[in-house]
Design a protein around this motif. Structure first.
Motif, PDB file in Angstrom:
ATOM      1  N   MET A  79     -77.747 -23.089 -67.249  1.00  0.00           N
ATOM      2  CA  MET A  79     -77.494 -23.652 -68.574  1.00  0.00           C
ATOM      3  C   MET A  79     -78.718 -24.397 -69.096  1.00  0.00           C
ATOM      4  SD  MET A  79     -74.513 -22.507 -69.233  1.00  0.00           S
ATOM      5  CE  MET A  79     -75.059 -21.074 -68.260  1.00  0.00           C
ATOM      6  N   HIS A  80     -79.409 -25.100 -68.222  1.00  0.00           N
ATOM      7  CA  HIS A  80     -80.613 -25.816 -68.650  1.00  0.00           C
ATOM      8  C   HIS A  80     -81.725 -24.838 -68.995  1.00  0.00           C
ATOM      9  CE1 HIS A  80     -79.135 -29.576 -66.258  1.00  0.00           C
ATOM     10  NE2 HIS A  80     -78.528 -29.438 -67.422  1.00  0.00           N
ATOM     11  N   ALA A  81     -81.835 -23.761 -68.253  1.00  0.00           N
ATOM     12  CA  ALA A  81     -82.831 -22.742 -68.567  1.00  0.00           C
ATOM     13  C   ALA A  81     -82.540 -22.129 -69.931  1.00  0.00           C
ATOM     14  CB  ALA A  81     -82.836 -21.657 -67.489  1.00  0.00           C
ATOM     15  N   ALA A  82     -81.255 -21.864 -70.192  1.00  0.00           N
ATOM     16  CA  ALA A  82     -80.873 -21.303 -71.485  1.00  0.00           C
ATOM     17  C   ALA A  82     -81.210 -22.256 -72.625  1.00  0.00           C
ATOM     18  CB  ALA A  82     -79.381 -20.981 -71.491  1.00  0.00           C
ATOM     19  N   GLN A  83     -80.922 -23.522 -72.414  1.00  0.00           N
ATOM     20  CA  GLN A  83     -81.244 -24.511 -73.447  1.00  0.00           C
ATOM     21  C   GLN A  83     -82.754 -24.597 -73.659  1.00  0.00           C
ATOM     22  OE1 GLN A  83     -79.182 -28.213 -73.110  1.00  0.00           O
ATOM     23  NE2 GLN A  83     -80.578 -29.318 -74.453  1.00  0.00           N
ATOM     24  N   ASN A  84     -83.507 -24.583 -72.572  1.00  0.00           N
ATOM     25  CA  ASN A  84     -84.961 -24.651 -72.676  1.00  0.00           C
ATOM     26  C   ASN A  84     -85.555 -23.439 -73.388  1.00  0.00           C
ATOM     27  OD1 ASN A  84     -85.021 -27.106 -71.299  1.00  0.00           O
ATOM     28  ND2 ASN A  84     -85.318 -26.147 -69.295  1.00  0.00           N
TER      29      ASN A  84
ATOM     30  N   ASP B 160     -69.795 -29.694 -70.533  1.00  0.00           N
ATOM     31  CA  ASP B 160     -70.679 -30.417 -71.443  1.00  0.00           C
ATOM     32  C   ASP B 160     -72.087 -29.829 -71.498  1.00  0.00           C
ATOM     33  OD1 ASP B 160     -68.685 -32.260 -72.103  1.00  0.00           O
ATOM     34  OD2 ASP B 160     -69.199 -33.558 -70.402  1.00  0.00           O
ATOM     35  N   HIS B 161     -72.284 -28.719 -70.810  1.00  0.00           N
ATOM     36  CA  HIS B 161     -73.632 -28.152 -70.725  1.00  0.00           C
ATOM     37  C   HIS B 161     -73.704 -26.713 -71.219  1.00  0.00           C
ATOM     38  CE1 HIS B 161     -74.905 -31.589 -68.248  1.00  0.00           C
ATOM     39  NE2 HIS B 161     -73.706 -31.496 -67.702  1.00  0.00           N
ATOM     40  N   CYS B 162     -72.659 -26.260 -71.897  1.00  0.00           N
ATOM     41  CA  CYS B 162     -72.638 -24.866 -72.335  1.00  0.00           C
ATOM     42  C   CYS B 162     -72.059 -24.743 -73.742  1.00  0.00           C
ATOM     43  CB  CYS B 162     -71.823 -24.015 -71.364  1.00  0.00           C
ATOM     44  SG  CYS B 162     -70.090 -24.512 -71.219  1.00  0.00           S
ATOM     45  N   ASP B 163     -72.311 -23.578 -74.334  1.00  0.00           N
ATOM     46  CA  ASP B 163     -71.741 -23.279 -75.654  1.00  0.00           C
ATOM     47  C   ASP B 163     -70.388 -22.590 -75.517  1.00  0.00           C
ATOM     48  OD1 ASP B 163     -74.099 -24.117 -77.241  1.00  0.00           O
ATOM     49  OD2 ASP B 163     -75.073 -22.456 -76.189  1.00  0.00           O
ATOM     50  N   HIS B 164     -70.237 -21.848 -74.431  1.00  0.00           N
ATOM     51  CA  HIS B 164     -68.968 -21.170 -74.152  1.00  0.00           C
ATOM     52  C   HIS B 164     -68.690 -21.288 -72.657  1.00  0.00           C
ATOM     53  CE1 HIS B 164     -68.647 -19.284 -78.133  1.00  0.00           C
ATOM     54  NE2 HIS B 164     -69.953 -19.113 -78.046  1.00  0.00           N
TER      55      HIS B 164
ATOM     56  N   SER C 118     -64.244 -15.605 -66.447  1.00  0.00           N
ATOM     57  CA  SER C 118     -64.596 -14.329 -65.832  1.00  0.00           C
ATOM     58  C   SER C 118     -65.557 -13.552 -66.724  1.00  0.00           C
ATOM     59  CB  SER C 118     -63.334 -13.482 -65.611  1.00  0.00           C
ATOM     60  OG  SER C 118     -62.804 -13.069 -66.869  1.00  0.00           O
ATOM     61  N   LEU C 119     -66.100 -12.473 -66.173  1.00  0.00           N
ATOM     62  CA  LEU C 119     -66.961 -11.595 -66.964  1.00  0.00           C
ATOM     63  C   LEU C 119     -66.152 -10.792 -67.975  1.00  0.00           C
ATOM     64  CD1 LEU C 119     -69.474 -10.275 -64.274  1.00  0.00           C
ATOM     65  CD2 LEU C 119     -69.763 -12.147 -65.906  1.00  0.00           C
ATOM     66  N   THR C 120     -64.899 -10.547 -67.665  1.00  0.00           N
ATOM     67  CA  THR C 120     -64.033  -9.891 -68.647  1.00  0.00           C
ATOM     68  C   THR C 120     -63.919 -10.746 -69.893  1.00  0.00           C
ATOM     69  OG1 THR C 120     -62.750  -8.772 -66.918  1.00  0.00           O
ATOM     70  CG2 THR C 120     -61.704  -9.014 -69.082  1.00  0.00           C
ATOM     71  N   ASP C 121     -63.854 -12.062 -69.722  1.00  0.00           N
ATOM     72  CA  ASP C 121     -63.828 -12.971 -70.866  1.00  0.00           C
ATOM     73  C   ASP C 121     -65.123 -12.875 -71.670  1.00  0.00           C
ATOM     74  OD1 ASP C 121     -61.325 -13.849 -70.158  1.00  0.00           O
ATOM     75  OD2 ASP C 121     -62.021 -15.691 -69.192  1.00  0.00           O
TER      76      ASP C 121
ATOM     77  N   ARG D 287     -75.778 -20.503 -74.353  1.00  0.00           N
ATOM     78  CA  ARG D 287     -75.417 -20.902 -73.000  1.00  0.00           C
ATOM     79  C   ARG D 287     -73.968 -20.503 -72.709  1.00  0.00           C
ATOM     80  NH1 ARG D 287     -76.162 -27.133 -73.642  1.00  0.00           N
ATOM     81  NH2 ARG D 287     -74.889 -26.527 -75.446  1.00  0.00           N
ATOM     82  N   VAL D 288     -73.809 -19.515 -71.835  1.00  0.00           N
ATOM     83  CA  VAL D 288     -72.467 -19.044 -71.477  1.00  0.00           C
ATOM     84  C   VAL D 288     -72.244 -19.318 -69.991  1.00  0.00           C
ATOM     85  CG1 VAL D 288     -70.888 -17.094 -71.373  1.00  0.00           C
ATOM     86  CG2 VAL D 288     -72.571 -17.247 -73.241  1.00  0.00           C
ATOM     87  N   ALA D 289     -71.332 -20.236 -69.699  1.00  0.00           N
ATOM     88  CA  ALA D 289     -71.047 -20.617 -68.320  1.00  0.00           C
ATOM     89  C   ALA D 289     -69.780 -19.931 -67.825  1.00  0.00           C
ATOM     90  CB  ALA D 289     -70.889 -22.134 -68.213  1.00  0.00           C
ATOM     91  N   VAL D 290     -69.800 -19.529 -66.560  1.00  0.00           N
ATOM     92  CA  VAL D 290     -68.613 -18.956 -65.929  1.00  0.00           C
ATOM     93  C   VAL D 290     -68.211 -19.822 -64.740  1.00  0.00           C
ATOM     94  CG1 VAL D 290     -68.959 -16.576 -66.659  1.00  0.00           C
ATOM     95  CG2 VAL D 290     -70.089 -17.394 -64.593  1.00  0.00           C
ATOM     96  N   THR D 291     -66.929 -19.907 -64.508  1.00  0.00           N
ATOM     97  CA  THR D 291     -66.406 -20.784 -63.450  1.00  0.00           C
ATOM     98  C   THR D 291     -66.178 -20.048 -62.135  1.00  0.00           C
ATOM     99  OG1 THR D 291     -64.132 -20.395 -64.192  1.00  0.00           O
ATOM    100  CG2 THR D 291     -65.291 -22.293 -65.134  1.00  0.00           C
TER     101      THR D 291
END
Length: 241
Positions: free
Chosen positions: A189-194, A214-218, A222-225, A199-203
């Motif tokens: 996420m920090h690399a994406a912001q830089n 608090d560190h992503c746009d989405h 899952s990858l399906t999402d 910024r797309v985070a997956v859990t």
């Protein structure tokens, strides 16, 4: 969404980290320990890796760092020099087992195929080695869908610095703001912001939704999402041609 290309992290994003690297690391540590399970266990504890359960503990440097960022304690414990030769040995051991142990998530292949079928350039940026990433993608049968694959040793630096991401943007000719960086860690996420990317985070990896939110746009489960977010359908379910 005006996403014109997608760049993926590897571990915890495309592949199950513990199922893949837990087994690889057992092989690596057993080799370093010359078959001594007690010593292999000790080496694991130095980097928060539980040899017996084959899993990294929270905060393990292995989760986000390249081999150079977690293998020095092994060299010190073994009483050998931490140098290029030692790192080469670690990377050779990793590569030896990386492909045979790789375990993708259930929707990795279908999601990659859907994105590729829609004409989106796809890349991979990992803090592991380029060779291990290529070997694993080939083993999974999805390497040909990727137009760009780099590791920490490919000359673009490592995340959270944006060099790998800028390399993908230059490779595709697409402005960073139209590229989604998909990953499971704050490094991603920090690399994406830089880099000025979405910024797309997956859990599916090292961090929880609470740690990522608090560190992503989405924030996705899952990858399906991700495929749904971009407005596609998984391959085999009417994916765009």
């Amino acid at each position: 969404m005006n996403v014109r290309a997608v760049l993926f992290d590897r571990d915890g994003t495309l592949i199950d980290f513990n199922k893949t690297w837990g087994t690889v690391l057992q092989h690596v540590l057993m080799d370093l320990a010359d078959g001594d399970v007690k010593l292999a266990t000790e080496l694991g504890h130095l980097v928060k890796f539980d040899y017996a359960s084959c899993a990294c503990e929270p905060g393990s440097p292995i989760l986000t760092n390249p081999p150079s960022g977690y293998s020095e304690p092994w060299a010190n414990h073994l009483g050998v020099g931490f140098n290029r030769a030692f790192l080469d040995r670690i990377e050779d051991l990793i590569l030896e087992h990386a492909a045979e142990c790789v375990a993708a998530f259930d929707d990795t292949t279908s999601s990659i195929k859907a994105l590729a079928a829609a004409g989106l350039p796809i890349g991979l940026a990992t803090n592991g080695t380029e060779a291990s990433a290529v070997a694993q993608l080939k083993r999974l049968g999805i390497f040909d869908y990727f137009t760009f694959v780099v590791g920490y040793d490919s000359g673009h630096g490592e995340k959270p610095e944006p060099g790998q991401l800028f390399g993908f943007a230059e490779h595709t000719g697409i402005e960073p703001q139209h590229i989604a960086m998909v990953g499971d860690s704050l490094h991603d996420m920090h690399a994406a912001q830089n880099a000025g990317m979405l910024r797309v985070a997956v859990t599916t990896g090292a961090l929880t939704a609470e740690e990522l939110k608090d560190h992503c746009d989405h924030l996705l489960d899952s990858l399906t999402d991700l495929v749904n977010l971009v407005g596609l359908k998984p391959a085999g379910e009417g994916a765009a041609a």
